[in-house]
Design a protein around this motif. Structure first.
Motif, PDB file in Angstrom:
ATOM      1  N   LEU A  51      26.151  77.048   3.245  1.00 26.94           N
ATOM      2  CA  LEU A  51      25.085  76.070   3.006  1.00 26.94           C
ATOM      3  C   LEU A  51      24.415  75.584   4.288  1.00 26.94           C
ATOM      4  CD1 LEU A  51      26.729  73.952   0.175  1.00 26.94           C
ATOM      5  CD2 LEU A  51      24.796  75.544  -0.043  1.00 26.94           C
ATOM      6  N   ALA A  52      24.965  75.912   5.451  1.00 34.76           N
ATOM      7  CA  ALA A  52      24.395  75.458   6.724  1.00 34.76           C
ATOM      8  C   ALA A  52      23.004  76.056   6.918  1.00 34.76           C
ATOM      9  CB  ALA A  52      25.301  75.867   7.873  1.00 34.76           C
ATOM     10  N   GLU A  53      22.125  75.278   7.530  1.00 35.52           N
ATOM     11  CA  GLU A  53      20.765  75.736   7.799  1.00 35.52           C
ATOM     12  C   GLU A  53      20.778  77.017   8.620  1.00 35.52           C
ATOM     13  OE1 GLU A  53      17.582  74.571   7.121  1.00 35.52           O
ATOM     14  OE2 GLU A  53      18.437  73.099   5.757  1.00 35.52           O
ATOM     15  N   ASP A  54      19.924  77.945   8.264  1.00 30.80           N
ATOM     16  CA  ASP A  54      19.722  79.141   9.072  1.00 30.80           C
ATOM     17  C   ASP A  54      18.297  79.632   8.868  1.00 30.80           C
ATOM     18  OD1 ASP A  54      19.521  80.822   6.788  1.00 30.80           O
ATOM     19  OD2 ASP A  54      21.646  81.270   6.813  1.00 30.80           O
ATOM     20  N   SER A  55      17.911  80.626   9.625  1.00 27.15           N
ATOM     21  CA  SER A  55      16.539  81.128   9.533  1.00 27.15           C
ATOM     22  C   SER A  55      16.411  82.303   8.570  1.00 27.15           C
ATOM     23  CB  SER A  55      16.058  81.548  10.920  1.00 27.15           C
ATOM     24  OG  SER A  55      16.890  82.580  11.422  1.00 27.15           O
ATOM     25  N   VAL A  56      17.512  82.685   7.908  1.00 22.29           N
ATOM     26  CA  VAL A  56      17.483  83.845   7.028  1.00 22.29           C
ATOM     27  C   VAL A  56      17.215  83.447   5.576  1.00 22.29           C
ATOM     28  CG1 VAL A  56      18.810  85.821   6.181  1.00 22.29           C
ATOM     29  CG2 VAL A  56      19.034  85.103   8.564  1.00 22.29           C
ATOM     30  N   LEU A  57      17.934  82.447   5.093  1.00 17.08           N
ATOM     31  CA  LEU A  57      17.814  82.031   3.690  1.00 17.08           C
ATOM     32  C   LEU A  57      17.257  80.620   3.597  1.00 17.08           C
ATOM     33  CD1 LEU A  57      21.331  83.198   2.436  1.00 17.08           C
ATOM     34  CD2 LEU A  57      19.174  84.447   2.262  1.00 17.08           C
ATOM     35  N   ASP A  58      16.499  80.365   2.532  1.00 14.31           N
ATOM     36  CA  ASP A  58      16.049  78.992   2.310  1.00 14.31           C
ATOM     37  C   ASP A  58      17.155  78.229   1.572  1.00 14.31           C
ATOM     38  OD1 ASP A  58      15.826  79.409  -0.520  1.00 14.31           O
ATOM     39  OD2 ASP A  58      13.737  80.030  -0.308  1.00 14.31           O
ATOM     40  N   GLN A  59      16.945  76.945   1.375  1.00 16.36           N
ATOM     41  CA  GLN A  59      17.987  76.092   0.784  1.00 16.36           C
ATOM     42  C   GLN A  59      18.395  76.563  -0.611  1.00 16.36           C
ATOM     43  OE1 GLN A  59      16.890  71.979   0.215  1.00 16.36           O
ATOM     44  NE2 GLN A  59      19.024  71.315   0.268  1.00 16.36           N
ATOM     45  N   GLN A  61      18.260  79.594  -1.856  1.00 15.82           N
ATOM     46  CA  GLN A  61      19.012  80.845  -1.724  1.00 15.82           C
ATOM     47  C   GLN A  61      20.431  80.579  -1.218  1.00 15.82           C
ATOM     48  OE1 GLN A  61      16.109  82.644   0.880  1.00 15.82           O
ATOM     49  NE2 GLN A  61      15.497  84.112  -0.703  1.00 15.82           N
ATOM     50  N   ARG A  62      20.564  79.638  -0.279  1.00 11.93           N
ATOM     51  CA  ARG A  62      21.904  79.304   0.233  1.00 11.93           C
ATOM     52  C   ARG A  62      22.758  78.685  -0.864  1.00 11.93           C
ATOM     53  NH1 ARG A  62      18.780  77.405   4.481  1.00 11.93           N
ATOM     54  NH2 ARG A  62      19.277  75.265   3.937  1.00 11.93           N
ATOM     55  N   ARG A  63      22.166  77.838  -1.701  1.00 19.65           N
ATOM     56  CA  ARG A  63      22.913  77.257  -2.818  1.00 19.65           C
ATOM     57  C   ARG A  63      23.351  78.329  -3.806  1.00 19.65           C
ATOM     58  NH1 ARG A  63      19.111  73.006  -4.834  1.00 19.65           N
ATOM     59  NH2 ARG A  63      18.168  73.480  -2.978  1.00 19.65           N
ATOM     60  N   TRP A  64      22.445  79.248  -4.126  1.00 20.77           N
ATOM     61  CA  TRP A  64      22.763  80.350  -5.036  1.00 20.77           C
ATOM     62  C   TRP A  64      23.897  81.194  -4.444  1.00 20.77           C
ATOM     63  CZ3 TRP A  64      22.276  85.654  -4.201  1.00 20.77           C
ATOM     64  CH2 TRP A  64      22.466  86.448  -5.333  1.00 20.77           C
ATOM     65  N   LEU A  65      23.806  81.533  -3.167  1.00 17.95           N
ATOM     66  CA  LEU A  65      24.843  82.336  -2.524  1.00 17.95           C
ATOM     67  C   LEU A  65      26.169  81.591  -2.478  1.00 17.95           C
ATOM     68  CD1 LEU A  65      25.679  84.908  -1.099  1.00 17.95           C
ATOM     69  CD2 LEU A  65      24.810  83.920   1.045  1.00 17.95           C
ATOM     70  N   SER A  66      26.151  80.289  -2.244  1.00 20.55           N
ATOM     71  CA  SER A  66      27.409  79.532  -2.217  1.00 20.55           C
ATOM     72  C   SER A  66      28.069  79.534  -3.594  1.00 20.55           C
ATOM     73  CB  SER A  66      27.198  78.100  -1.710  1.00 20.55           C
ATOM     74  OG  SER A  66      26.517  77.312  -2.660  1.00 20.55           O
ATOM     75  N   ASP A  67      27.276  79.504  -4.668  1.00 24.13           N
ATOM     76  CA  ASP A  67      27.838  79.600  -6.023  1.00 24.13           C
ATOM     77  C   ASP A  67      28.490  80.961  -6.243  1.00 24.13           C
ATOM     78  OD1 ASP A  67      26.963  77.044  -6.629  1.00 24.13           O
ATOM     79  OD2 ASP A  67      25.179  77.736  -7.733  1.00 24.13           O
ATOM     80  N   ILE A  68      27.840  82.022  -5.781  1.00 25.58           N
ATOM     81  CA  ILE A  68      28.391  83.372  -5.907  1.00 25.58           C
ATOM     82  C   ILE A  68      29.688  83.488  -5.107  1.00 25.58           C
ATOM     83  CG2 ILE A  68      27.995  85.817  -5.374  1.00 25.58           C
ATOM     84  CD1 ILE A  68      26.324  84.721  -7.746  1.00 25.58           C
ATOM     85  N   VAL A  69      29.695  82.951  -3.897  1.00 24.56           N
ATOM     86  CA  VAL A  69      30.901  82.988  -3.057  1.00 24.56           C
ATOM     87  C   VAL A  69      32.041  82.238  -3.742  1.00 24.56           C
ATOM     88  CG1 VAL A  69      31.896  82.161  -0.864  1.00 24.56           C
ATOM     89  CG2 VAL A  69      29.702  83.386  -0.877  1.00 24.56           C
ATOM     90  N   ALA A  70      31.754  81.078  -4.319  1.00 20.08           N
ATOM     91  CA  ALA A  70      32.792  80.308  -5.013  1.00 20.08           C
ATOM     92  C   ALA A  70      33.354  81.086  -6.202  1.00 20.08           C
ATOM     93  CB  ALA A  70      32.236  78.963  -5.466  1.00 20.08           C
TER      94      ALA A  70
END
Length: 88
Positions: A51-59, A61-70
């Motif tokens: 969920l940390a800010e980065d230049s690759v994914l927007d917020q 997308q990061r939330r969606w990816l964190s759900d997939i990781v969980a």
């Protein structure tokens, strides 16, 4: 095609040489989880990194990816026994 689950940062880096598809992404996620666990990280710590800010994914997308990781974190023991990922 089956991809072995990466167990080291070097193996994760080697994935960059492969063509991106569903199986590669699944193997990468499983590898990140295995590496995080081997380093003693918790799911909360890994989620915070995703969920940390980065230049690759927007917020969103990061939330969606964190759900997939969980979700993957919770099923990884069954994947660990197989040692590779196959997406149908």
């Amino acid at each position: 095609m089956n991809y072995p689950i990466p167990v080291s940062p070097q193996e994760m880096t080697a994935l960059r040489q492969k063509p991106v598809n569903e199986e590669l992404v699944a193997a990468a996620i499983a590898g990140v989880i295995q590496i995080a666990r081997s380093q003693g990280q918790s799911l909360d710590e890994l989620t915070a990194e995703v969920l940390a800010e980065d230049s690759v994914l927007d917020q969103a997308q990061r939330r969606w990816l964190s759900d997939i990781v969980a979700q993957a974190w919770n099923i990884l023991p069954s994947i660990e026994a197989v040692g590779s990922i196959s997406v149908s």
